[in-house]
Design an enzyme around this catalytic site. Structure first.
Site, PDB file in Angstrom:
ATOM      1  N   CYS A  21      30.052  48.715  27.704  1.00  0.00           N
ATOM      2  CA  CYS A  21      28.739  48.116  27.336  1.00  0.00           C
ATOM      3  C   CYS A  21      28.991  47.688  25.786  1.00  0.00           C
ATOM      4  CB  CYS A  21      27.724  49.156  27.352  1.00  0.00           C
ATOM      5  SG  CYS A  21      27.692  49.988  28.981  1.00  0.00           S
ATOM      6  N   ARG A  49      30.584  42.079  27.038  1.00  0.00           N
ATOM      7  CA  ARG A  49      30.953  43.271  27.465  1.00  0.00           C
ATOM      8  C   ARG A  49      30.082  44.030  28.678  1.00  0.00           C
ATOM      9  NH1 ARG A  49      33.817  45.761  23.826  1.00  0.00           N
ATOM     10  NH2 ARG A  49      33.506  47.993  24.658  1.00  0.00           N
ATOM     11  N   TRP A  61      26.835  47.425  31.143  1.00  0.00           N
ATOM     12  CA  TRP A  61      27.652  47.010  32.272  1.00  0.00           C
ATOM     13  C   TRP A  61      27.595  48.509  33.062  1.00  0.00           C
ATOM     14  CZ3 TRP A  61      32.715  48.468  34.487  1.00  0.00           C
ATOM     15  CH2 TRP A  61      33.015  47.586  35.587  1.00  0.00           C
ATOM     16  N   ASN A  80      28.515  53.587  25.043  1.00  0.00           N
ATOM     17  CA  ASN A  80      29.427  52.833  25.820  1.00  0.00           C
ATOM     18  C   ASN A  80      30.515  53.677  26.382  1.00  0.00           C
ATOM     19  OD1 ASN A  80      31.255  50.903  26.619  1.00  0.00           O
ATOM     20  ND2 ASN A  80      32.056  50.503  24.495  1.00  0.00           N
ATOM     21  N   GLY A  81      30.954  53.549  27.511  1.00  0.00           N
ATOM     22  CA  GLY A  81      32.240  54.551  28.076  1.00  0.00           C
ATOM     23  C   GLY A  81      31.749  55.307  29.309  1.00  0.00           C
ATOM     24  N   GLU A 133      46.445  32.590  39.071  1.00  0.00           N
ATOM     25  CA  GLU A 133      45.372  32.416  37.793  1.00  0.00           C
ATOM     26  C   GLU A 133      44.322  31.475  38.524  1.00  0.00           C
ATOM     27  OE1 GLU A 133      44.363  33.953  35.460  1.00  0.00           O
ATOM     28  OE2 GLU A 133      43.287  32.489  34.317  1.00  0.00           O
ATOM     29  N   LYS A 163      40.444  32.299  38.828  1.00  0.00           N
ATOM     30  CA  LYS A 163      39.226  31.660  38.267  1.00  0.00           C
ATOM     31  C   LYS A 163      38.052  31.085  39.187  1.00  0.00           C
ATOM     32  CE  LYS A 163      39.970  32.390  35.063  1.00  0.00           C
ATOM     33  NZ  LYS A 163      40.538  33.223  34.309  1.00  0.00           N
ATOM     34  N   GLU A 178      36.275  34.251  40.455  1.00  0.00           N
ATOM     35  CA  GLU A 178      35.363  34.860  39.318  1.00  0.00           C
ATOM     36  C   GLU A 178      34.044  34.109  39.242  1.00  0.00           C
ATOM     37  OE1 GLU A 178      37.771  36.763  35.720  1.00  0.00           O
ATOM     38  OE2 GLU A 178      38.251  34.598  36.135  1.00  0.00           O
ATOM     39  N   HIS A 203      54.516  33.204  56.637  1.00  0.00           N
ATOM     40  CA  HIS A 203      54.449  34.872  56.820  1.00  0.00           C
ATOM     41  C   HIS A 203      53.190  35.449  57.148  1.00  0.00           C
ATOM     42  CE1 HIS A 203      58.838  34.761  56.610  1.00  0.00           C
ATOM     43  NE2 HIS A 203      58.868  34.202  55.434  1.00  0.00           N
ATOM     44  N   LYS A 238      33.707  41.036  30.296  1.00  0.00           N
ATOM     45  CA  LYS A 238      34.870  40.366  29.598  1.00  0.00           C
ATOM     46  C   LYS A 238      35.991  41.415  29.309  1.00  0.00           C
ATOM     47  CE  LYS A 238      36.598  36.621  26.981  1.00  0.00           C
ATOM     48  NZ  LYS A 238      37.195  36.103  28.272  1.00  0.00           N
TER      49      LYS A 238
HETATM   50  C1  G6P Z   1      38.524  41.638  32.491  1.00  0.00           C
HETATM   51  C2  G6P Z   1      38.100  40.212  32.065  1.00  0.00           C
HETATM   52  C3  G6P Z   1      39.498  39.398  32.350  1.00  0.00           C
HETATM   53  C4  G6P Z   1      40.650  39.828  31.552  1.00  0.00           C
HETATM   54  C5  G6P Z   1      40.888  41.301  31.879  1.00  0.00           C
HETATM   55  C6  G6P Z   1      41.867  41.872  30.825  1.00  0.00           C
HETATM   56  O1  G6P Z   1      38.725  41.931  33.684  1.00  0.00           O
HETATM   57  O2  G6P Z   1      37.133  39.592  32.792  1.00  0.00           O
HETATM   58  O3  G6P Z   1      39.029  37.818  31.982  1.00  0.00           O
HETATM   59  O4  G6P Z   1      41.882  39.088  31.947  1.00  0.00           O
HETATM   60  O5  G6P Z   1      39.706  42.191  31.583  1.00  0.00           O
HETATM   61  O6  G6P Z   1      41.323  41.922  29.649  1.00  0.00           O
HETATM   62  P1  G6P Z   1      42.164  41.865  28.319  1.00  0.00           P
HETATM   63  O7  G6P Z   1      41.142  41.703  27.317  1.00  0.00           O
HETATM   64  O8  G6P Z   1      43.112  43.112  28.236  1.00  0.00           O
HETATM   65  O9  G6P Z   1      43.240  40.740  28.366  1.00  0.00           O
END
Ligand code: G6P
Length: 609
Positions: free
Chosen positions: A2, A27, A74, A98-99, A481, A485, A488, A504, A604
């Site tokens: 958070c 966050r 969050w 937060n935590g 990746e 994307k 997400e 396979h 994030k």
């Molecule tokens: C979260 C974000 C991702 C990110 C991952 C790792 O899941 O939504 O976009 O790749 O964390 O985050 P970091 O800050 O360690 O790259």
């Protein structure tokens, strides 16, 4: 995880706290709240949803006050609703957290037996009650917080006010970020420097187990045993406009288009036409790297995909054995660490709980040393690593990572070149790779010009429910990746496979409703990929191919589309071919009307396990 902001000032702080929370929404954005202390009375406002929901409630009934705490959530313990939103109030205490407190259940039972009544499902309320209980016996707020955190297990960053101590906020951290912002006649706490950029650039980074007390006059830090501690003051280089959206519709779009510039920043002062410059990994870096015999890379999410690309690069060019693993797996199993192995943590934020824990765990496992590839200076990962290579991408606000990924790749390309030279890569090849990397910003610039064609393509995906992504070699992580994307931000179910694996299993899913997106660089694997694409064609699948300009792929024979893109050479091609996949995900999400920058259920920076 958070976001937290707190202030002790003379002016009314609610608007400052709200501005800070908006910068921290990356966050989490399940609920938001703030509390302000004025004349011994605490005013609080909380709302489910984003900060702006809480802001409009506040604006309909504003309250004054110079001491306050605020939070964007969050959800971990308890669903996102108003009752579970922070700040939590019990007795004299109001608190944001937060935590995760791991031993909250027995503590809750003990406190209930003593007559505390809880109104939420959160672990946070338990902490507030404990602090309130610890206020008895003549203890002030700071002593009560110190006594409380000694009993806590888990991770936390907190900011607390007491109705009995006007003008004072106490904060504490363990395993979750918290820093102090020093203003003139006012002081602040925040989860990061971005939250405070509107009010100050003078930052003190707290260490684990620090407890801090802020008032208008100053900030005093204490260690867990209650002794005063000194931590240095840093000038943060963030500017308020670095976090503005400007002309772009979304932060994600802005960040996609910033990539040529961001990658140029990663490369700046680190590479010239002659190759990678000395000492780019910090003091003692070149000496330590000279002993490397192998590499273990650990990361999460998009950063993990960057690590996967690096495995191909390091094994191909530097001929060093590489393992890549997601941090949440690595930390809980025993790995075999051959002598001379370098541990690399890749993290945009530098605060991802699993990555940080894995890095701490690696200390026990006997590595040669640790290298952090990170975007945030002074983050926990950066501070704890022996060597660091900052990506200099600038703040990334969109939850779906874009420029963080390509700058990580640029940093990993620098590392690859450094190690390849040391391991005796042929000089001519080294020069070729160096040239490709130097051209990368310009090549990315060109790749972005594909946007209008990708927008057209995006229309085909609006009503789709599934998509398959294919790639081979170092373009397999690029496919991963791309699929990450898409899922997400557009909520379309997407999977990625190495193209050779199609037959396979996943081929069973291919019919006219399943779009298959392939990344086709020019190179020795092109013919193999083309055969895999034939397998899709033969099943009536719709093929979308992002192909290097000089890769011979017959567009006419395809139900679907072939988009051409100059991939810039075999080394940098995974970075360049990432661009159309980012654009595709972005424009599909825009057409589907999702919340692009803040997709549902995600955050994030994930500072919980
Ligand atoms: C979260 C974000 C991702 C990110 C991952 C790792 O899941 O939504 O976009 O790749 O964390 O985050 P970091 O800050 O360690 O790259």
């Amino acid at each position: 995880m958070c976001g937290i902001v707190a202030a002790a000032a003379q002016r009314d702080v609610a608007p400052l706290l709200i501005a800070g929370l908006k910068a921290l929404e990356y966050r989490g954005y399940d609920s938001a709240g703030l509390a302000v202390l004025e004349g011994g009375e605490v005013h609080r406002v909380r709302a489910k949803g984003k900060v702006r929901e809480m802001e409009s409630l506040y604006l309909s009934n504003p309250f004054p006050g110079g001491t306050g705490i605020a939070h964007t959530r969050w959800a971990t313990h308890g669903v996102p609703n108003e009752a579970n939103a922070h700040p939590h109030m019990i007795g004299r205490i109001t608190l944001v957290h937060n935590g995760i407190i791991e031993n909250y259940a027995p503590l809750r039972a003990q406190l209930q037996a003593k007559g505390y009544h809880f109104t939420s499902e959160t672990d946070t309320e338990v902490m507030a009650a404990l602090i309130d209980q610890n206020l008895s016996g003549g203890r002030g707020l700071r002593e009560a917080v110190l006594a409380t955190v000694r009993d806590l297990e888990g991770a936390y960053a907190i900011a607390v006010i007491s109705s009995e101590e006007p003008g004072r906020v106490v904060g504490a951290r363990r395993g979750a970020p918290l820093l102090v912002g020093l203003g003139i006649g006012e002081n602040f706490l925040g989860s990061d420097a971005q939250a405070l950029v509107q009010v100050t650039n003078r930052i003190i980074y707290l260490e684990d187990d620090d407890v801090v007390e802020i008032t208008r006059e100053g900030a005093q830090i204490y260690t867990l045993d209650g002794k005063p501690a000194h931590r240095g003051v840093h000038e943060s280089e963030l500017s308020a406009d670095a976090v503005e959206r400007g002309e772009y519709r979304h932060y994600m779009q802005k960040e996609i288009f910033e990539q040529p510039h961001a990658v140029a920043n990663t490369l700046e002062t680190r590479i010239s036409a002659a190759g990678v410059l000395p000492n780019i990994f910090g003091a003692g870096g070149d000496e330590l790297l000279a002993k490397v015999k192998g590499v273990h890379i650990v990361a999460c999410g998009t950063s993990y995909h960057a690590g996967m690309v690096a495995k191909y690069w390091l094994e191909d060019y530097a001929r060093l054995p590489v393992n890549v693993e997601v941090a949440s797996e690595y930390r809980y199993r025993e790995t075999v660490v051959p002598p001379g192995t370098l541990f690399i943590a890749i993290s945009q934020s530098g605060e991802t709980a699993d990555t940080l824990a894995a890095m701490r765990e690696s200390r026990r496992r006997g590595y040669l040393g640790t290298l952090a590839i990170c975007n945030v200076p002074e983050s926990s990962v950066t501070r704890e690593a022996d060597l660091k290579l900052m990506t200099h991408a600038g703040p990334e606000i969109g939850v779906a990572s874009t420029k963080a990924f390509t700058t990580q790749l640029a940093a990993l390309a620098l590392l690859t070149l450094h190690l390849a030279k040391q391991q005796g890569l042929d000089e001519e090849r080294y020069r070729d790779l160096t040239e490709q990397l130097l051209r990368l910003p310009r090549t990315l610039e060109e790749a972005l010009k594909l946007e209008p064609q990708v927008i057209e393509l995006a229309e085909r995906f609006v009503h789709r429910h599934h998509a398959l992504f294919l790639g081979r070699g170092e373009h397999y992580p690029v496919a991963l990746e791309g699929s990450l994307k898409l899922k997400e931000i557009s909520y379309i179910h997407a999977e990625a496979y190495p193209a050779g694996e199609l037959k396979h299993g996943p081929l069973a899913l291919v019919d006219e409703d399943m779009p298959v997106i392939a990344v086709a660089p020019n190179g020795p694997l092109l013919d193999k990929l083309k055969s895999n694409l034939q397998e899709v064609r033969a099943r009536g699948g719709e093929l979308i191919v992002f192909a290097d300009t000089n890769a011979h792929i017959d567009g006419n024979a395809t139900r679907g589309a072939v988009l051409r893109i100059d991939a810039g050479g075999d080394f940098i091609s995974p970075v360049v071919l990432t661009i159309p996949l980012q654009l595709l995900a972005y424009h599909v999400a825009v057409l589907r009307g999702t919340d692009v920058d803040q997709p549902r259920n995600l955050a994030k920076s994930v500072t919980v396990e």
